[in-house]
Structures are given as C-alpha cells and as structure tokens.
Scaffold this motif. Structure first.
Motif, PDB file in Angstrom:
ATOM      1  N   ALA A 107      59.103  21.651 -56.012  1.00  0.00           N
ATOM      2  CA  ALA A 107      59.979  22.550 -55.580  1.00  0.00           C
ATOM      3  C   ALA A 107      59.823  22.810 -54.150  1.00  0.00           C
ATOM      4  O   ALA A 107      60.508  22.571 -53.419  1.00  0.00           O
ATOM      5  CB  ALA A 107      60.193  23.797 -56.324  1.00  0.00           C
ATOM      6  N   ALA A 108      58.469  22.906 -53.891  1.00  0.00           N
ATOM      7  CA  ALA A 108      58.009  22.928 -52.541  1.00  0.00           C
ATOM      8  C   ALA A 108      58.224  21.820 -51.690  1.00  0.00           C
ATOM      9  O   ALA A 108      58.555  21.796 -50.602  1.00  0.00           O
ATOM     10  CB  ALA A 108      56.666  23.456 -52.323  1.00  0.00           C
ATOM     11  N   ARG A 109      58.083  20.670 -52.278  1.00  0.00           N
ATOM     12  CA  ARG A 109      58.363  19.396 -51.598  1.00  0.00           C
ATOM     13  C   ARG A 109      59.752  19.243 -51.351  1.00  0.00           C
ATOM     14  O   ARG A 109      59.958  18.870 -50.221  1.00  0.00           O
ATOM     15  CB  ARG A 109      57.682  18.344 -52.689  1.00  0.00           C
ATOM     16  CG  ARG A 109      57.677  16.856 -51.804  1.00  0.00           C
ATOM     17  CD  ARG A 109      57.006  15.981 -52.508  1.00  0.00           C
ATOM     18  NE  ARG A 109      57.773  14.888 -52.553  1.00  0.00           N
ATOM     19  CZ  ARG A 109      58.178  14.083 -53.409  1.00  0.00           C
ATOM     20  NH1 ARG A 109      57.676  14.206 -54.454  1.00  0.00           N
ATOM     21  NH2 ARG A 109      58.711  12.937 -53.165  1.00  0.00           N
ATOM     22  N   ARG A 110      60.442  19.421 -52.292  1.00  0.00           N
ATOM     23  CA  ARG A 110      62.068  19.750 -51.967  1.00  0.00           C
ATOM     24  C   ARG A 110      62.409  20.497 -50.817  1.00  0.00           C
ATOM     25  O   ARG A 110      63.401  20.212 -50.052  1.00  0.00           O
ATOM     26  CB  ARG A 110      62.879  19.604 -53.157  1.00  0.00           C
ATOM     27  CG  ARG A 110      62.968  18.704 -54.265  1.00  0.00           C
ATOM     28  CD  ARG A 110      63.864  18.965 -55.429  1.00  0.00           C
ATOM     29  NE  ARG A 110      63.773  19.917 -56.216  1.00  0.00           N
ATOM     30  CZ  ARG A 110      62.752  20.189 -57.138  1.00  0.00           C
ATOM     31  NH1 ARG A 110      62.018  19.159 -57.491  1.00  0.00           N
ATOM     32  NH2 ARG A 110      62.485  21.460 -57.901  1.00  0.00           N
ATOM     33  N   ALA A 111      61.863  21.760 -51.027  1.00  0.00           N
ATOM     34  CA  ALA A 111      62.292  22.640 -49.682  1.00  0.00           C
ATOM     35  C   ALA A 111      61.819  22.075 -48.473  1.00  0.00           C
ATOM     36  O   ALA A 111      62.529  22.480 -47.401  1.00  0.00           O
ATOM     37  CB  ALA A 111      61.528  23.793 -50.327  1.00  0.00           C
ATOM     38  N   LEU A 112      60.635  21.420 -48.406  1.00  0.00           N
ATOM     39  CA  LEU A 112      60.543  20.874 -47.167  1.00  0.00           C
ATOM     40  C   LEU A 112      61.046  19.684 -46.703  1.00  0.00           C
ATOM     41  O   LEU A 112      60.972  19.201 -45.442  1.00  0.00           O
ATOM     42  CB  LEU A 112      59.012  20.804 -46.631  1.00  0.00           C
ATOM     43  CG  LEU A 112      57.951  19.781 -47.654  1.00  0.00           C
ATOM     44  CD1 LEU A 112      58.000  18.524 -46.934  1.00  0.00           C
ATOM     45  CD2 LEU A 112      56.566  20.296 -47.760  1.00  0.00           C
ATOM     46  N   GLY A 113      61.841  18.916 -47.553  1.00  0.00           N
ATOM     47  CA  GLY A 113      62.558  18.030 -47.082  1.00  0.00           C
ATOM     48  C   GLY A 113      61.505  16.802 -47.275  1.00  0.00           C
ATOM     49  O   GLY A 113      61.209  16.446 -48.233  1.00  0.00           O
ATOM     50  N   SER A 114      61.241  16.143 -45.909  1.00  0.00           N
ATOM     51  CA  SER A 114      60.266  15.194 -45.945  1.00  0.00           C
ATOM     52  C   SER A 114      58.966  15.434 -45.249  1.00  0.00           C
ATOM     53  O   SER A 114      59.182  16.200 -44.376  1.00  0.00           O
ATOM     54  CB  SER A 114      60.836  13.866 -45.056  1.00  0.00           C
ATOM     55  OG  SER A 114      59.985  12.707 -44.892  1.00  0.00           O
ATOM     56  N   PHE A 115      57.989  15.080 -45.856  1.00  0.00           N
ATOM     57  CA  PHE A 115      56.566  15.178 -45.404  1.00  0.00           C
ATOM     58  C   PHE A 115      56.482  14.685 -44.101  1.00  0.00           C
ATOM     59  O   PHE A 115      56.143  15.277 -42.949  1.00  0.00           O
ATOM     60  CB  PHE A 115      55.378  14.429 -46.193  1.00  0.00           C
ATOM     61  CG  PHE A 115      54.909  15.437 -47.375  1.00  0.00           C
ATOM     62  CD1 PHE A 115      54.451  16.528 -47.271  1.00  0.00           C
ATOM     63  CD2 PHE A 115      55.329  14.811 -48.442  1.00  0.00           C
ATOM     64  CE1 PHE A 115      54.117  17.362 -48.382  1.00  0.00           C
ATOM     65  CE2 PHE A 115      54.999  15.564 -49.737  1.00  0.00           C
ATOM     66  CZ  PHE A 115      54.324  16.726 -49.641  1.00  0.00           C
ATOM     67  N   ASN A 116      57.141  13.554 -43.706  1.00  0.00           N
ATOM     68  CA  ASN A 116      57.281  12.815 -42.363  1.00  0.00           C
ATOM     69  C   ASN A 116      57.873  13.390 -41.467  1.00  0.00           C
ATOM     70  O   ASN A 116      57.497  13.346 -40.198  1.00  0.00           O
ATOM     71  CB  ASN A 116      57.990  11.426 -42.629  1.00  0.00           C
ATOM     72  CG  ASN A 116      57.308  10.642 -43.800  1.00  0.00           C
ATOM     73  OD1 ASN A 116      56.035  10.559 -44.050  1.00  0.00           O
ATOM     74  ND2 ASN A 116      58.061  10.121 -44.694  1.00  0.00           N
ATOM     75  N   ASP A 117      58.703  14.414 -41.624  1.00  0.00           N
ATOM     76  CA  ASP A 117      59.441  15.410 -40.578  1.00  0.00           C
ATOM     77  C   ASP A 117      59.103  16.735 -40.623  1.00  0.00           C
ATOM     78  O   ASP A 117      59.777  17.169 -39.671  1.00  0.00           O
ATOM     79  CB  ASP A 117      60.896  15.281 -41.054  1.00  0.00           C
ATOM     80  CG  ASP A 117      61.564  13.590 -41.288  1.00  0.00           C
ATOM     81  OD1 ASP A 117      61.154  12.901 -40.651  1.00  0.00           O
ATOM     82  OD2 ASP A 117      62.467  13.779 -42.072  1.00  0.00           O
ATOM     83  N   VAL A 118      57.868  16.932 -41.127  1.00  0.00           N
ATOM     84  CA  VAL A 118      57.379  18.612 -40.982  1.00  0.00           C
ATOM     85  C   VAL A 118      55.951  18.473 -40.542  1.00  0.00           C
ATOM     86  O   VAL A 118      55.165  17.684 -40.810  1.00  0.00           O
ATOM     87  CB  VAL A 118      57.395  19.179 -42.484  1.00  0.00           C
ATOM     88  CG1 VAL A 118      56.851  20.449 -42.358  1.00  0.00           C
ATOM     89  CG2 VAL A 118      58.941  19.126 -43.046  1.00  0.00           C
ATOM     90  N   ALA A 119      55.760  19.089 -39.205  1.00  0.00           N
ATOM     91  CA  ALA A 119      54.337  19.248 -38.792  1.00  0.00           C
ATOM     92  C   ALA A 119      53.451  19.828 -39.813  1.00  0.00           C
ATOM     93  O   ALA A 119      53.743  20.605 -40.654  1.00  0.00           O
ATOM     94  CB  ALA A 119      54.678  20.380 -37.501  1.00  0.00           C
ATOM     95  N   GLU A 120      52.074  19.404 -39.533  1.00  0.00           N
ATOM     96  CA  GLU A 120      51.278  19.661 -40.411  1.00  0.00           C
ATOM     97  C   GLU A 120      50.854  21.230 -40.702  1.00  0.00           C
ATOM     98  O   GLU A 120      50.394  21.743 -41.478  1.00  0.00           O
ATOM     99  CB  GLU A 120      49.721  19.134 -39.884  1.00  0.00           C
ATOM    100  CG  GLU A 120      49.571  17.602 -40.223  1.00  0.00           C
ATOM    101  CD  GLU A 120      49.450  17.232 -41.829  1.00  0.00           C
ATOM    102  OE1 GLU A 120      48.823  18.154 -42.497  1.00  0.00           O
ATOM    103  OE2 GLU A 120      49.750  16.428 -42.124  1.00  0.00           O
ATOM    104  N   ASP A 121      50.958  22.000 -39.302  1.00  0.00           N
ATOM    105  CA  ASP A 121      51.024  23.333 -39.565  1.00  0.00           C
ATOM    106  C   ASP A 121      52.306  24.175 -39.906  1.00  0.00           C
ATOM    107  O   ASP A 121      52.279  25.414 -39.877  1.00  0.00           O
ATOM    108  CB  ASP A 121      50.362  23.924 -37.953  1.00  0.00           C
ATOM    109  CG  ASP A 121      51.396  23.520 -36.769  1.00  0.00           C
ATOM    110  OD1 ASP A 121      52.378  22.542 -36.994  1.00  0.00           O
ATOM    111  OD2 ASP A 121      51.026  24.008 -35.675  1.00  0.00           O
ATOM    112  N   ALA A 122      53.402  23.419 -40.081  1.00  0.00           N
ATOM    113  CA  ALA A 122      54.486  24.261 -40.353  1.00  0.00           C
ATOM    114  C   ALA A 122      54.242  25.084 -41.745  1.00  0.00           C
ATOM    115  O   ALA A 122      53.490  24.609 -42.624  1.00  0.00           O
ATOM    116  CB  ALA A 122      55.655  23.131 -40.744  1.00  0.00           C
ATOM    117  N   PRO A 123      54.852  26.081 -41.777  1.00  0.00           N
ATOM    118  CA  PRO A 123      54.654  27.124 -43.024  1.00  0.00           C
ATOM    119  C   PRO A 123      54.882  26.506 -44.564  1.00  0.00           C
ATOM    120  O   PRO A 123      54.166  26.569 -45.433  1.00  0.00           O
ATOM    121  CB  PRO A 123      55.641  28.190 -42.894  1.00  0.00           C
ATOM    122  CG  PRO A 123      55.838  28.366 -41.372  1.00  0.00           C
ATOM    123  CD  PRO A 123      55.562  26.788 -40.917  1.00  0.00           C
TER     124      PRO A 123
END
Length: 158
Positions: A107-123
């Motif tokens: 669920a957390a992964r779906r909420a963030l979309g793609s790992f590739n598009d989210v910064a490492e320090d994003a909440p």
C-alpha cells in the motif's frame, strides 16, 4: 531412538532445513544480488514481493510438517516441545509478515507511485523504509526461530 523416531527426526530436520535454507538464500543471496543488478526499484519491489509470497508458502508447508513431527515425538524427546514452539513461532511470524507487513508495504508503495520518481528523502520513501525495517525484523525473527529449531533438532538426534 526408535525407528519411527528416527524417521520423524529426519523429516523434521529435512523440512526445517528446507525452509530455513530457502529463507536464508532469499535474505542473504537473492535479495542483495537483485538489489545490485536490478536498477528499476519498482521491478525489484515486485520481484521481492513475489519471492516472499512463495517463500512463505514453503515455510508454512515445511514448518507444518516439522511441527507435526515434533508433536509426534514429544513423549520420547524432551526438546521436542521447544522445537514445536519454535516452529509455531516461525509460522506465526511469517503469517504476520505476509498478512500485515507486506500488505502495508504494498500500500505504501502504491501511494508513492514509482520509486524512480520519488526522492530518497521524500516522506513516502521514509515511511516505506520504516516498513522495510519492520519486514526485516519479522522475517529475520522467523529465520532465527527456524535456525534454533534446526540446531536443537541436530542436538537431540545425537
């Protein structure tokens, strides 16, 4: 040790060794190698999730076999109750892992979309990493219980 006890002991050690080996192989070999080689973190997460599903099924079946073998030996083997408790604990840990931790990670992964598009320090990434730490602790706990069961089984068959 009677002939039946020897067969049950061999069954327990084989079943426990199978799932402990599969889990250790995943944790210490497959996951680190895949993390190093698979550059798309979404693909890596899918691969890991599916591997954990199959590893869990193997653990349920093999630990169940070991638990039954222990239960049948409780009267003749004084460490069988401890090994049965370890097998039950491992099954419980894997059930919690697959039933609670992995779904929250998905669920957390779906909420963030793609790992590739989210910064490492994003909440969202920070929250996912916290769940990963919990996953590692629970999965590692199951692996430790299985290893303890295996060690006790080896000692009890001397």
């Amino acid at each position: 040790m009677s002939g039946a006890d020897r067969i049950l002991a061999a069954l327990e050690v084989t079943a426990t060794g199978f799932w402990v080996g599969a889990s250790a192989g995943f944790a210490f070999v497959q996951a680190p190698v895949a993390f190093a080689l698979v550059t798309d973190r979404d693909v890596f997460a899918d691969l890991t999730e599916r591997t954990l599903e199959r590893t869990a099924v193997a653990t349920y079946i093999a630990s169940g076999i070991a638990l039954v073998a222990c239960a049948l030996r409780i009267r003749s083997d004084r460490t069988a109750i401890v090994r049965a408790a370890a097998a039950a604990g491992a099954i419980s840990a894997i059930a919690y892992h697959q039933g609670a931790v992995v779904p929250r990670m998905a669920a957390a992964r779906r909420a963030l979309g793609s790992f590739n598009d989210v910064a490492e320090d994003a909440p969202e990434r920070v929250a996912y990493r916290a769940l990963h730490k919990e996953s590692t602790r629970v999965f590692g706990g199951a692996l430790l219980l299985g290893t303890a069961e295996l060690a006790l089984a080896a000692i009890s068959t001397r």
